[in-house]
Write a protein that holds these residues in place. Structure first.
Motif, PDB file in Angstrom:
ATOM      1  N   VAL A 138      -0.528  14.017  17.571  1.00 17.76           N
ATOM      2  CA  VAL A 138       0.913  14.032  17.820  1.00 17.76           C
ATOM      3  C   VAL A 138       1.588  13.644  16.514  1.00 17.76           C
ATOM      4  O   VAL A 138       1.271  12.607  15.925  1.00 17.76           O
ATOM      5  CB  VAL A 138       1.318  13.038  18.927  1.00 17.76           C
ATOM      6  CG1 VAL A 138       2.822  13.162  19.208  1.00 17.76           C
ATOM      7  CG2 VAL A 138       0.513  13.273  20.202  1.00 17.76           C
ATOM      8  N   PHE A 139       2.498  14.499  16.043  1.00 15.20           N
ATOM      9  CA  PHE A 139       3.267  14.236  14.825  1.00 15.20           C
ATOM     10  C   PHE A 139       4.706  13.943  15.229  1.00 15.20           C
ATOM     11  O   PHE A 139       5.302  14.694  16.001  1.00 15.20           O
ATOM     12  CB  PHE A 139       3.240  15.456  13.894  1.00 15.20           C
ATOM     13  CG  PHE A 139       1.857  15.915  13.522  1.00 15.20           C
ATOM     14  CD1 PHE A 139       1.189  15.347  12.444  1.00 15.20           C
ATOM     15  CD2 PHE A 139       1.230  16.921  14.234  1.00 15.20           C
ATOM     16  CE1 PHE A 139      -0.090  15.773  12.097  1.00 15.20           C
ATOM     17  CE2 PHE A 139      -0.050  17.356  13.900  1.00 15.20           C
ATOM     18  CZ  PHE A 139      -0.706  16.779  12.826  1.00 15.20           C
ATOM     19  N   GLY A 195     -12.711  19.991  26.251  1.00 18.22           N
ATOM     20  CA  GLY A 195     -12.870  20.346  27.652  1.00 18.22           C
ATOM     21  C   GLY A 195     -11.876  19.606  28.533  1.00 18.22           C
ATOM     22  O   GLY A 195     -11.357  20.141  29.499  1.00 18.22           O
ATOM     23  N   VAL A 196     -11.626  18.363  28.157  1.00 20.29           N
ATOM     24  CA  VAL A 196     -10.618  17.550  28.835  1.00 20.29           C
ATOM     25  C   VAL A 196      -9.856  16.775  27.768  1.00 20.29           C
ATOM     26  O   VAL A 196     -10.330  16.607  26.654  1.00 20.29           O
ATOM     27  CB  VAL A 196     -11.246  16.548  29.842  1.00 20.29           C
ATOM     28  CG1 VAL A 196     -11.931  17.281  30.972  1.00 20.29           C
ATOM     29  CG2 VAL A 196     -12.215  15.601  29.149  1.00 20.29           C
ATOM     30  N   ILE A 197      -8.668  16.340  28.106  1.00 19.87           N
ATOM     31  CA  ILE A 197      -7.980  15.381  27.252  1.00 19.87           C
ATOM     32  C   ILE A 197      -8.508  14.028  27.691  1.00 19.87           C
ATOM     33  O   ILE A 197      -8.190  13.545  28.754  1.00 19.87           O
ATOM     34  CB  ILE A 197      -6.457  15.513  27.362  1.00 19.87           C
ATOM     35  CG1 ILE A 197      -6.060  16.918  26.899  1.00 19.87           C
ATOM     36  CG2 ILE A 197      -5.756  14.448  26.533  1.00 19.87           C
ATOM     37  CD1 ILE A 197      -4.595  17.227  27.026  1.00 19.87           C
ATOM     38  N   TYR A 198      -9.362  13.492  26.905  1.00 18.76           N
ATOM     39  CA  TYR A 198     -10.400  12.512  27.219  1.00 18.76           C
ATOM     40  C   TYR A 198     -10.005  11.571  28.348  1.00 18.76           C
ATOM     41  O   TYR A 198      -9.099  10.750  28.216  1.00 18.76           O
ATOM     42  CB  TYR A 198     -10.748  11.732  25.956  1.00 18.76           C
ATOM     43  CG  TYR A 198     -12.112  11.096  25.981  1.00 18.76           C
ATOM     44  CD1 TYR A 198     -13.174  11.689  26.655  1.00 18.76           C
ATOM     45  CD2 TYR A 198     -12.342   9.903  25.324  1.00 18.76           C
ATOM     46  CE1 TYR A 198     -14.425  11.108  26.665  1.00 18.76           C
ATOM     47  CE2 TYR A 198     -13.593   9.315  25.316  1.00 18.76           C
ATOM     48  CZ  TYR A 198     -14.636   9.919  25.995  1.00 18.76           C
ATOM     49  OH  TYR A 198     -15.871   9.345  26.007  1.00 18.76           O
ATOM     50  N   SER A 199     -10.673  11.696  29.467  1.00 18.45           N
ATOM     51  CA  SER A 199     -10.277  11.030  30.697  1.00 18.45           C
ATOM     52  C   SER A 199     -10.326   9.507  30.596  1.00 18.45           C
ATOM     53  O   SER A 199      -9.555   8.815  31.245  1.00 18.45           O
ATOM     54  CB  SER A 199     -11.165  11.488  31.854  1.00 18.45           C
ATOM     55  OG  SER A 199     -12.530  11.284  31.554  1.00 18.45           O
ATOM     56  N   VAL A 219      -0.260  10.119  15.736  1.00 19.56           N
ATOM     57  CA  VAL A 219      -1.014   9.584  16.870  1.00 19.56           C
ATOM     58  C   VAL A 219      -2.245  10.459  17.050  1.00 19.56           C
ATOM     59  O   VAL A 219      -2.144  11.686  17.111  1.00 19.56           O
ATOM     60  CB  VAL A 219      -0.173   9.583  18.165  1.00 19.56           C
ATOM     61  CG1 VAL A 219      -1.010   9.083  19.345  1.00 19.56           C
ATOM     62  CG2 VAL A 219       1.073   8.732  17.994  1.00 19.56           C
ATOM     63  N   LYS A 220      -3.425   9.838  17.111  1.00 27.14           N
ATOM     64  CA  LYS A 220      -4.670  10.576  17.282  1.00 27.14           C
ATOM     65  C   LYS A 220      -5.046  10.663  18.757  1.00 27.14           C
ATOM     66  O   LYS A 220      -5.003   9.664  19.467  1.00 27.14           O
ATOM     67  CB  LYS A 220      -5.816   9.901  16.520  1.00 27.14           C
ATOM     68  CG  LYS A 220      -5.806  10.181  15.042  1.00 27.14           C
ATOM     69  CD  LYS A 220      -5.388   9.078  14.157  1.00 27.14           C
ATOM     70  CE  LYS A 220      -5.788   7.687  14.459  1.00 27.14           C
ATOM     71  NZ  LYS A 220      -4.797   6.748  13.812  1.00 27.14           N
ATOM     72  N   ILE A 221      -5.409  11.865  19.175  1.00 23.85           N
ATOM     73  CA  ILE A 221      -5.834  12.103  20.555  1.00 23.85           C
ATOM     74  C   ILE A 221      -7.308  12.496  20.526  1.00 23.85           C
ATOM     75  O   ILE A 221      -7.645  13.587  20.055  1.00 23.85           O
ATOM     76  CB  ILE A 221      -5.003  13.232  21.215  1.00 23.85           C
ATOM     77  CG1 ILE A 221      -3.500  12.967  21.073  1.00 23.85           C
ATOM     78  CG2 ILE A 221      -5.412  13.404  22.671  1.00 23.85           C
ATOM     79  CD1 ILE A 221      -3.008  11.729  21.751  1.00 23.85           C
ATOM     80  N   LYS A 235      -3.617   5.960  29.285  1.00 21.98           N
ATOM     81  CA  LYS A 235      -2.998   5.320  28.127  1.00 21.98           C
ATOM     82  C   LYS A 235      -2.342   6.347  27.216  1.00 21.98           C
ATOM     83  O   LYS A 235      -1.360   6.051  26.533  1.00 21.98           O
ATOM     84  CB  LYS A 235      -4.039   4.523  27.340  1.00 21.98           C
ATOM     85  CG  LYS A 235      -4.572   3.297  28.078  1.00 21.98           C
ATOM     86  CD  LYS A 235      -5.556   2.528  27.220  1.00 21.98           C
ATOM     87  CE  LYS A 235      -6.053   1.294  27.937  1.00 21.98           C
ATOM     88  NZ  LYS A 235      -7.028   0.525  27.119  1.00 21.98           N
ATOM     89  N   LEU A 236      -2.907   7.570  27.206  1.00 25.14           N
ATOM     90  CA  LEU A 236      -2.390   8.601  26.317  1.00 25.14           C
ATOM     91  C   LEU A 236      -1.166   9.316  26.881  1.00 25.14           C
ATOM     92  O   LEU A 236      -0.405   9.918  26.125  1.00 25.14           O
ATOM     93  CB  LEU A 236      -3.476   9.645  26.034  1.00 25.14           C
ATOM     94  CG  LEU A 236      -4.674   9.186  25.214  1.00 25.14           C
ATOM     95  CD1 LEU A 236      -5.706  10.295  25.151  1.00 25.14           C
ATOM     96  CD2 LEU A 236      -4.246   8.779  23.815  1.00 25.14           C
TER      97      LEU A 236
END
Length: 244
Positions: free
Chosen positions: A114-115, A129-133, A100-102, A138-139
């Protein structure tokens, strides 16, 4: 944060996340854990900054398959030498490991990952900087209740802003295209991610100027229980091999 390279083994598949040290140094560290570089199944890259891709070309020449995002590939200074790589953008499985690509929010294009394989799962997120808002809600499901987290806890905001760097760099580092702070790592993200299945957290990409290992550790320790092993990865110091 002087260099980044992580060895992972899932279901007898052996791979590296990033190769931000010299080839010689990485081979030596693999030998320390009784892994031959020739046994690696692939290398996967998060983004194009030199502390993540220093020896990428050497690994490519050693005929180890390379996986990288198309955006990160375009930003590589050596992309013309890498004529046969695998782009992860449309891939959701590598050798039986679900991928899974973040998207990362950084001043370089790329991904966290994510593996997953059966009941094993590992999250790797750094240099964002952020886990893309835009996609965060959805993530969340894709990031929640995984067995292991390797996540950036880069800086203490007060130390960053009172340090000797120029103002532009400080604003970049604490902003959306910079790095995750200790506080955000623990209270914005890990509190929402960790669950009953979580066994391990490794705090990575610690700033040598604007953080301390104790600060990073103690900030996250407040939000995890004793059933979760918490480790801080130290600069240029091999972390012991951990089985989860």
């Amino acid at each position: 944060s002087a260099g980044n390279c992580t060895y992972v083994e899932i279901n007898n598949i052996k791979f590296l996340i990033d190769v931000g040290f010299s080839y010689k140094y990485i081979v030596e560290k693999l030998n320390d854990i009784n892994v031959d570089v020739k046994d690696l199944n692939f290398v996967i890259i998060t983004h194009s900054h030199s502390d993540h891709v220093m020896s990428l070309y050497t690994f490519y020449r050693a005929h180890i398959p390379i996986y990288i995002g198309a955006g990160a590939y375009k930003e590589l200074s050596i992309k013309d030498k890498l004529v046969n790589v695998n782009f992860v953008d449309e891939i959701d499985n590598i050798l039986g490991i679900k991928l899974v690509k973040i998207p990362i929010s950084h001043d370089a294009m790329g991904f966290g990952y994510v593996f997953e394989h059966e009941d094993n799962s590992l999250v790797y997120i750094a240099d964002t900087g952020v886990i893309y808002s835009k996609y965060f809600e959805k993530l969340i499901k894709k990031l929640t209740n995984k067995k292991a987290y390797l996540i950036e806890s880069n800086h203490d905001v007060e130390m960053e802003m009172s340090g000797s760097k120029d103002q532009r760099t400080k604003i970049r580092n604490i902003g959306d295209e910079g790095h995750i702070s200790n506080e955000d790592c623990a209270n914005k993200y890990l509190t929402r991610f960790i669950g009953e299945e979580t066994k391990l957290i490794v705090l990575i990409h610690i700033s040598s100027h604007d953080n301390t290992y104790d600060l990073a550790y103690n900030t996250t320790k407040k939000i995890v229980n004793d059933n979760i092993k918490l480790i801080v990865a130290k600069e240029r110091e091999e972390t012991k091999l951990i089985e989860v």
